[in-house]
Each structure stands twice: as structure tokens, then as C-alpha cells.
Motif scaffolding. Structure first.
Motif, mmCIF file in Angstrom:
data_model
loop_
_atom_site.group_PDB
_atom_site.id
_atom_site.type_symbol
_atom_site.label_atom_id
_atom_site.label_comp_id
_atom_site.label_asym_id
_atom_site.label_seq_id
_atom_site.Cartn_x
_atom_site.Cartn_y
_atom_site.Cartn_z
ATOM 1 N N ARG A 111 28.992 30.610 32.702
ATOM 2 C CA ARG A 111 30.620 30.792 32.346
ATOM 3 C C ARG A 111 30.679 31.125 30.758
ATOM 4 N NH1 ARG A 111 35.561 29.217 34.866
ATOM 5 N NH2 ARG A 111 34.282 28.366 36.591
ATOM 6 N N GLN A 112 30.033 30.161 30.009
ATOM 7 C CA GLN A 112 29.814 30.448 28.671
ATOM 8 C C GLN A 112 29.374 31.864 28.271
ATOM 9 O OE1 GLN A 112 27.797 27.576 26.331
ATOM 10 N NE2 GLN A 112 27.752 28.519 24.395
ATOM 11 N N ALA A 113 28.251 32.437 29.146
ATOM 12 C CA ALA A 113 27.998 33.799 28.963
ATOM 13 C C ALA A 113 28.726 34.738 29.196
ATOM 14 C CB ALA A 113 26.493 34.020 29.581
ATOM 15 N N VAL A 114 29.537 34.651 30.458
ATOM 16 C CA VAL A 114 30.655 35.464 30.623
ATOM 17 C C VAL A 114 31.666 35.513 29.603
ATOM 18 C CG1 VAL A 114 32.448 36.061 32.123
ATOM 19 C CG2 VAL A 114 30.458 35.225 33.193
ATOM 20 N N ASP A 115 32.006 34.578 28.759
ATOM 21 C CA ASP A 115 32.957 34.403 27.947
ATOM 22 C C ASP A 115 32.372 35.148 26.693
ATOM 23 O OD1 ASP A 115 34.815 32.729 29.006
ATOM 24 O OD2 ASP A 115 34.089 30.802 28.290
ATOM 25 N N LEU A 116 31.103 34.931 26.407
ATOM 26 C CA LEU A 116 30.563 35.835 25.412
ATOM 27 C C LEU A 116 30.754 37.540 25.532
ATOM 28 C CD1 LEU A 116 27.461 35.085 23.449
ATOM 29 C CD2 LEU A 116 27.899 37.514 23.993
ATOM 30 N N LEU A 117 30.455 37.782 26.624
ATOM 31 C CA LEU A 117 30.721 39.141 26.869
ATOM 32 C C LEU A 117 32.211 39.541 27.021
ATOM 33 C CD1 LEU A 117 28.534 39.785 30.172
ATOM 34 C CD2 LEU A 117 28.287 40.573 27.670
ATOM 35 N N ARG A 118 33.132 38.720 27.382
ATOM 36 C CA ARG A 118 34.287 38.998 27.325
ATOM 37 C C ARG A 118 35.115 39.253 25.884
ATOM 38 N NH1 ARG A 118 37.564 34.941 31.487
ATOM 39 N NH2 ARG A 118 39.236 36.432 31.039
ATOM 40 N N GLY A 209 29.130 51.908 26.622
ATOM 41 C CA GLY A 209 29.403 52.126 27.833
ATOM 42 C C GLY A 209 30.504 51.219 28.678
ATOM 43 N N HIS A 210 30.112 50.938 29.810
ATOM 44 C CA HIS A 210 30.863 50.251 30.848
ATOM 45 C C HIS A 210 30.988 48.613 30.567
ATOM 46 C CE1 HIS A 210 32.760 48.952 34.572
ATOM 47 N NE2 HIS A 210 33.235 50.416 34.855
ATOM 48 N N PRO A 211 31.909 47.973 30.713
ATOM 49 C CA PRO A 211 31.961 46.458 30.432
ATOM 50 C C PRO A 211 31.177 45.843 31.816
ATOM 51 C CG PRO A 211 34.206 47.200 31.172
ATOM 52 C CD PRO A 211 33.296 48.600 30.830
ATOM 53 N N GLY A 212 31.116 46.452 32.860
ATOM 54 C CA GLY A 212 30.428 45.920 33.883
ATOM 55 C C GLY A 212 28.804 45.787 33.760
ATOM 56 N N TYR A 213 28.258 46.590 32.965
ATOM 57 C CA TYR A 213 26.729 46.714 33.109
ATOM 58 C C TYR A 213 26.003 45.454 32.594
ATOM 59 C CZ TYR A 213 22.190 48.757 32.461
ATOM 60 O OH TYR A 213 20.721 49.078 32.733
ATOM 61 N N ASP A 214 26.582 44.818 31.321
ATOM 62 C CA ASP A 214 25.924 43.867 30.816
ATOM 63 C C ASP A 214 26.001 42.478 31.901
ATOM 64 O OD1 ASP A 214 24.492 44.699 28.635
ATOM 65 O OD2 ASP A 214 26.154 44.092 27.141
ATOM 66 N N LEU A 215 27.177 42.500 32.643
ATOM 67 C CA LEU A 215 27.611 41.448 33.636
ATOM 68 C C LEU A 215 26.641 41.546 34.885
ATOM 69 C CD1 LEU A 215 29.778 39.477 33.966
ATOM 70 C CD2 LEU A 215 31.170 41.011 35.313
ATOM 71 N N ASP A 228 24.233 34.066 45.413
ATOM 72 C CA ASP A 228 25.407 34.921 45.667
ATOM 73 C C ASP A 228 26.623 34.061 45.275
ATOM 74 O OD1 ASP A 228 23.914 37.019 46.578
ATOM 75 O OD2 ASP A 228 24.354 36.563 48.796
ATOM 76 N N ASP A 229 26.906 32.807 45.318
ATOM 77 C CA ASP A 229 28.015 32.094 44.964
ATOM 78 C C ASP A 229 28.138 32.054 43.481
ATOM 79 O OD1 ASP A 229 30.050 29.961 45.617
ATOM 80 O OD2 ASP A 229 28.414 28.667 44.534
ATOM 81 N N VAL A 230 26.887 31.958 42.704
ATOM 82 C CA VAL A 230 27.286 32.015 41.272
ATOM 83 C C VAL A 230 27.706 33.352 41.075
ATOM 84 C CG1 VAL A 230 26.013 31.695 38.986
ATOM 85 C CG2 VAL A 230 25.666 29.912 40.879
ATOM 86 N N GLU A 231 27.146 34.212 41.368
ATOM 87 C CA GLU A 231 27.656 35.574 41.152
ATOM 88 C C GLU A 231 28.958 36.096 41.187
ATOM 89 O OE1 GLU A 231 26.237 40.375 41.798
ATOM 90 O OE2 GLU A 231 25.652 38.832 43.248
ATOM 91 N N GLU A 232 29.415 35.529 42.619
ATOM 92 C CA GLU A 232 30.832 35.779 42.824
ATOM 93 C C GLU A 232 31.653 35.110 42.106
ATOM 94 O OE1 GLU A 232 34.346 36.532 44.164
ATOM 95 O OE2 GLU A 232 32.454 37.754 44.607
ATOM 96 N N LYS A 233 31.386 33.688 41.622
ATOM 97 C CA LYS A 233 32.384 32.803 40.752
ATOM 98 C C LYS A 233 32.475 33.457 39.506
ATOM 99 C CE LYS A 233 30.444 28.736 41.635
ATOM 100 N NZ LYS A 233 30.149 27.375 41.549
ATOM 101 N N MET A 234 31.318 33.927 38.872
ATOM 102 C CA MET A 234 31.355 34.434 37.475
ATOM 103 C C MET A 234 32.004 35.806 37.532
ATOM 104 S SD MET A 234 30.266 32.040 35.733
ATOM 105 C CE MET A 234 30.289 30.743 36.773
ATOM 106 N N LEU A 235 31.742 36.615 38.683
ATOM 107 C CA LEU A 235 32.519 37.781 38.739
ATOM 108 C C LEU A 235 34.030 37.650 38.678
ATOM 109 C CD1 LEU A 235 32.343 40.970 38.732
ATOM 110 C CD2 LEU A 235 32.034 40.917 40.998
#
Length: 328
Positions: A111-118, A209-215, A228-235
Motif C-alpha cells: 500500500r505504501q508503494a502504491v501511495d508512492l506511485l500515486r 508514459g502510462h500510470p499503469g506501467y509501474d503498477l 492474486d489477492d494482493v494484486e487485486e487489493k492494491m489495484l
């Protein structure tokens, strides 16, 4: 692994003349890294030897990230002719190893890594080249240029190219305005710092480029299993605040980017093995095919899924790469 001949003089010129050097694990490139110790001081020496490597893109992105409020290594000294760069040392606590020993922290750290991307996607993009159609296609073609010959497959490369061009249209259209894409944002390139923040590494190939690439790079990690569960939750967490239509479009583009990236990596790992003799990368192949097959299940990728079924059937995907092959 011995330090480069120019290292001693370089370090002496920049006030590290009595330092001790020890090798640090590197990556798949020609770059090498050494930990530099002198008393209580620590640094990292990057050896990026010309003409194989050019440290200037790394320096440029490091300075962009730091100026944007992110933790990239400070550049202490540089010698571009020799390809030597003295960097801030972020230590040894990588996200990868921390999660190996503390799996209970997985949700919080991702979640922290996702926040950094955001946060990164909110700041103006770096002044660097775009992730354009030509770049996406060059990368996807690594599959037909390296993997398919290694497996002695005669495939429909023209159809492969045409399908990718169609798939990439909505991805490229969504890249306006573009964001900075580090391109190797994953658990082995994220350092856990003492202040609780993240230190960023291996971003010298960044494009806009696209914001989805690093994600997708992080959640479909080539070197670490992410459930798959962690991927879906973070997405879902990344998409919180988006409308249903925006989220559906993003998920479609995320799957396309995942398929493009995983296709590229299968080609790269084959090349590393066949051309460079680095056979350890073949250990990752089962994961790469599993990730690619998951992306191909998305309805948007039906034409590409059909191409793979026709040209690289499932029994071939799990066949070992012959080691006797030479470069195309």
C-alpha cells in the motif's frame, strides 16, 4: 569482482582515498556496484563502463526524483568518461527480503508503494523520451526475435505486430498527460529506509508514459510471487476515487501493459541465457508465463490470446530453452 582500474584515483580525488571496497549484488546489465567504507562513512560506487553503459540518464532521473520529493540516491561525485558515480548508500534492507521474513507486512508495504506511485503521478513528468508505440513494439518483438528462435518456432510475426498495434492504441491515448515511468519498480529495487520511507533504485531507463506501467511492474513482479489477492487489493486501492468507467478502462489498459511487459521479459530472459550465458534467468520463466497467461485472459486481449494459442501452444511454453542456441 574487482573494482575498475580508475576507481582508486576517482575515490582519492573525491575524499575517499582510504576507503575499502566490497562488491554488491548487481543486475542484468553491464553495471557493477561496490560498497565504499571509510570509518563511519558509507557510499556506493557505480561502475557503468562506456560504451556499454551511460550513467547520465541515472543521474538525470535521480536528480529529478530528489527535486520532486522522492528518495533517490544523492550523487556525491561523478566521472562520466570512466563511467564512475559515487552514490548515497541506502543500506541492504530491500522490500523483497523484508517481506520474505515478515510476510505479515505485505499489505502495508505494498500500500505504501502504491501511495508512492500515486504521489509520483501527481508531479510534472520528467523531461525524458516518451513511451511511444515504437518503444512498446521493440520490447514486444523480443519474444519473436529471441524466444521463438530459441524454441525453433516459426510464428506469424506480422500478425503479432498488427495485434499489438491495435491493443496499444487506447494505452497510448491514455498517456496524455504522461507520467514518469521508472520501468523497473518492484520489490528488489525498493529499499526500506530507517525513516520509514522508500529509497528508489534502477530507474535509469525511465520514460514518460502510462500510470499503469509501474503498477503492473510491481504487482506482476518477475522475481517475487505476488498473490492474486494482493494484486487485486492494491489495484483497487490505486483506483479508489475513480469512476466505474475510468476504473474499467484502466484495468483493461493495465492488462495490456502487463501482457506487453511479460512478453518483453520472456524475450529478455531468453536473450540473457542464449546470448550472455546467464542461465539463472530461466528459473523465472514459469512465473513469467503464468503472469502472461493471466493477462491474456482479459477480454481486451482475446486476439493476442488467440495468437499465442496458435503460435506458442501451452505445451511449448513450459518446454526448457535449449542451451546450444546462438544469437540470431
Amino acid at each position: 569482482m574487482k573494482p575498475p582500474a580508475a576507481a582508486a584515483e576517482f575515490l582519492h580525488q573525491h575524499g575517499w582515498g582510504d576507503a575499502q571496497l566490497s562488491p554488491v549484488a548487481g543486475d542484468a546489465s553491464f553495471r557493477r556496484y561496490f560498497r565504499v567504507r571509510e570509518g563511519d562513512r558509507r557510499a556506493i560506487l557505480m561502475d557503468a563502463p562506456p560504451p556499454h553503459e551511460d550513467p547520465r540518464p541515472f543521474i538525470h532521473i535521480a536528480e529529478y526524483l530528489k527535486n520532486s520529493g522522492f528518495a533517490a540516491p544523492e550523487i556525491f561525485a561523478r566521472d562520466l568518461e570512466s563511467g564512475l558515480v559515487l552514490l548515497e548508500d541506502f543500506g541492504d534492507q530491500r522490500m523483497r527480503e523484508h517481506l520474505d521474513y515478515h510476510p505479515e507486512d505485505e499489505d502495508a508495504i505494498y500500500r505504501q508503494a502504491v501511495d508512492l506511485l500515486r504521489d509520483l503521478h501527481k508531479v510534472p513528468a520528467a523531461s525524458i523520451a516518451p513511451y511511444d508505440e515504437a518503444q512498446y513494439l521493440r520490447e514486444a518483438h523480443l519474444l519473436t526475435e529471441w524466444y521463438c528462435p530459441a524454441q525453433q518456432l516459426d510464428v506469424d510475426a506480422d500478425r503479432f505486430d498488427a495485434i499489438w498495434r491495435t491493443l496499444l492504441e487506447p494505452v497510448i491515448a491514455a498517456q496524455h498527460p504522461p507520467v514518469t515511468v521508472m520501468r523497473d519498480y518492484h520489490a528488489e529495487n525498493i529499499m526500506l529506509l530507517e525513516n520509514g520511507g522508500f529509497g528508489l533504485l534502477d530507474f535509469q531507463d525511465a520514460l514518460v508514459g502510462h500510470p499503469g506501467y509501474d503498477l503492473v511492474s510491481m504487482l506482476q513482479d518477475a522475481r517475487r510471487d505476488v498473490s492474486d489477492d494482493v494484486e487485486e487489493k492494491m489495484l483497487a486501492y490505486y483506483l479508489s476515487g475513480h469512476s466505474q468507467k475510468e476504473a474499467e478502462e484502466f484495468r483493461s489498459q493495465y492488462a495490456i501493459l502487463g501482457a506487453q511487459r511479460n512478453t518483453k521479459i520472456i524475450g529478455i530472459f531468453t536473450r540473457l541465457s542464449v546470448r550472455d550465458g546467464k542461465q539463472r534467468y530461466l528459473d523465472f520463466m514459469p512465473r513469467m508465463w503464468r503472469l502472461l497467461e493471466k493477462d491474456l485472459q482479459h477480454p481486451a486481449l482475446a486476439p493476442m490470446a488467440h495468437w499465442f494459442d496458435e503460435n506458442i501452444p501451452e505445451n511449448v511454453r513450459h518446454r526448457p530453452i535449449p542451451m546450444a542456441k546462438t544469437a540470431p
